[in-house]
Design a protein around this motif. Structure first.
Motif, short mmCIF file in Angstrom:
data_model
loop_
_atom_site.label_atom_id
_atom_site.label_comp_id
_atom_site.label_asym_id
_atom_site.label_seq_id
_atom_site.Cartn_x
_atom_site.Cartn_y
_atom_site.Cartn_z
N ALA A 153 0.71 -1.07 0.08
CA ALA A 153 0.20 -0.08 0.01
C ALA A 153 0.69 1.30 -0.24
CB ALA A 153 -1.02 -0.04 1.29
N PRO A 154 0.68 1.99 -0.92
CA PRO A 154 1.64 3.35 -1.07
C PRO A 154 1.12 4.43 -0.13
CG PRO A 154 0.29 3.07 -3.03
CD PRO A 154 0.14 2.04 -2.25
N LEU B 237 -8.97 5.10 0.40
CA LEU B 237 -9.54 3.87 1.04
C LEU B 237 -11.00 4.25 1.23
CD1 LEU B 237 -7.15 2.28 3.46
CD2 LEU B 237 -7.92 1.39 1.40
N LEU B 238 -11.15 5.69 1.79
CA LEU B 238 -12.63 6.01 2.07
C LEU B 238 -13.14 6.31 0.78
CD1 LEU B 238 -11.88 8.45 5.09
CD2 LEU B 238 -13.21 6.48 5.22
N ASN C 175 -11.39 -4.46 -5.77
CA ASN C 175 -10.65 -3.23 -6.10
C ASN C 175 -9.25 -3.17 -5.58
OD1 ASN C 175 -13.00 -2.67 -7.57
ND2 ASN C 175 -13.71 -1.18 -6.31
N LEU C 176 -9.16 -3.33 -4.25
CA LEU C 176 -8.12 -3.31 -3.50
C LEU C 176 -7.10 -4.15 -4.00
CD1 LEU C 176 -8.93 -2.08 -0.10
CD2 LEU C 176 -8.46 -0.42 -2.02
N VAL D 25 -1.80 -5.17 -5.05
CA VAL D 25 -1.20 -6.27 -5.71
C VAL D 25 -1.03 -6.06 -7.19
CG1 VAL D 25 -0.82 -8.76 -5.71
CG2 VAL D 25 -1.97 -7.41 -3.73
N GLY D 26 -1.97 -5.97 -8.00
CA GLY D 26 -1.91 -6.01 -9.24
C GLY D 26 -1.66 -4.58 -10.00
#
Length: 256
Positions: free
Chosen positions: A111-112, A124-125, A215-216, A221-222
């Protein structure tokens, strides 16, 4: 479709559900066009949040006078233990998404600090909001409306196809990759249809968690650059995980 469901299909209720879905679809499309036009006028990067994600919920708001307090959208609330099981199943599905994409990419989730020019917390929100608003429209209004006429799996497949086609940004993909994406959205919807329980908003909680997780997994990761065949594979594995856990729980319940 069961005999009970068919007997509930009076001409008046059939027309109302058809009208509701028509209002939802038209309002969502109009909102999508408007939001796509507005996005460049804002300073919000589409990587952080695409305003068009709000359109399905705007369509739902337009159709709400036809939905509120009426079937097939009025659903009984379940007790906390049942909702907890649903949410835990959703988390297991999300874990499967991350695991499959991590193996395919050969890298762990990362996670950047910032995404699309906004802090990760804001990202994230925004992504949670976007997942919820799309779920309100597609798995909330459309899926339950279609179940007025169709069986749950058939309604889920049709909803999944329409949800895949809603993402016009993927139309530029090669045909195989686009087809894989649609297979993924169908598997995603089938998973949600069998994991969600309870009232409208309880169901939206489980669906939003699964949607957000997908989505995350792509973002962390992707890096939004994985092949759609890999994405579809991850979503199918998630569906299998949900099915196996549900089956194991039922077997254990019968044994007890």
């Amino acid at each position: 479709m069961t005999t009970t469901a068919q007997s509930a299909l009076t001409p008046a209720s059939t027309r109302r559900v058809a009208l509701t879905l028509t209002v939802w679809l038209v309002a969502s499309l109009v909102a999508a066009v408007a939001l796509l036009a507005i996005q460049p006028m804002t300073s919000l990067d589409m990587e952080a949040f695409s305003l068009v994600m709000l359109a399905p919920a705007i369509g739902a708001a337009a159709a709400w006078p036809l939905i509120r307090g009426r079937g097939p959208w009025t659903l009984p609330t379940v007790a906390s233990p049942a909702l907890t099981v649903s949410l835990l199943l959703a988390l297991a599905v999300v874990a499967a998404y991350f695991a499959v994409i991590s193996v395919a990419r050969g890298s762990a989730p990362s996670a950047p600090g910032h995404v699309g020019g906004v802090p990760i917390v804001v990202f994230l929100l925004l992504q949670t909001l976007g997942a919820l608003t799309e779920e309100i429209g597609f798995r909330g209004v459309l899926l339950h409306g279609l179940q007025r006429w169709l069986s749950r799996p058939t309604a889920a497949v049709l909803t999944g196809v329409l949800f895949g086609l809603w993402h016009v940004q993927y139309y530029a993909l090669p045909p195989l990759q686009l087809a894989a994406f649609v297979v993924g959205t169908v598997a995603l919807t089938l998973t949600m249809a069998y994991v969600m329980v309870g009232s409208f908003w309880q169901r939206m909680a489980s669906c939003t968690l699964i949607h957000l997780g997908a989505n995350l997994a792509l973002a962390f990761v992707g890096d939004d650059e994985i092949a759609m065949t890999t994405f579809a594979g991850a979503i199918v594995v998630g569906a299998m995980v949900a099915a196996l856990l549900t089956f194991a729980r039922r077997v254990r319940g019968n044994a007890d």
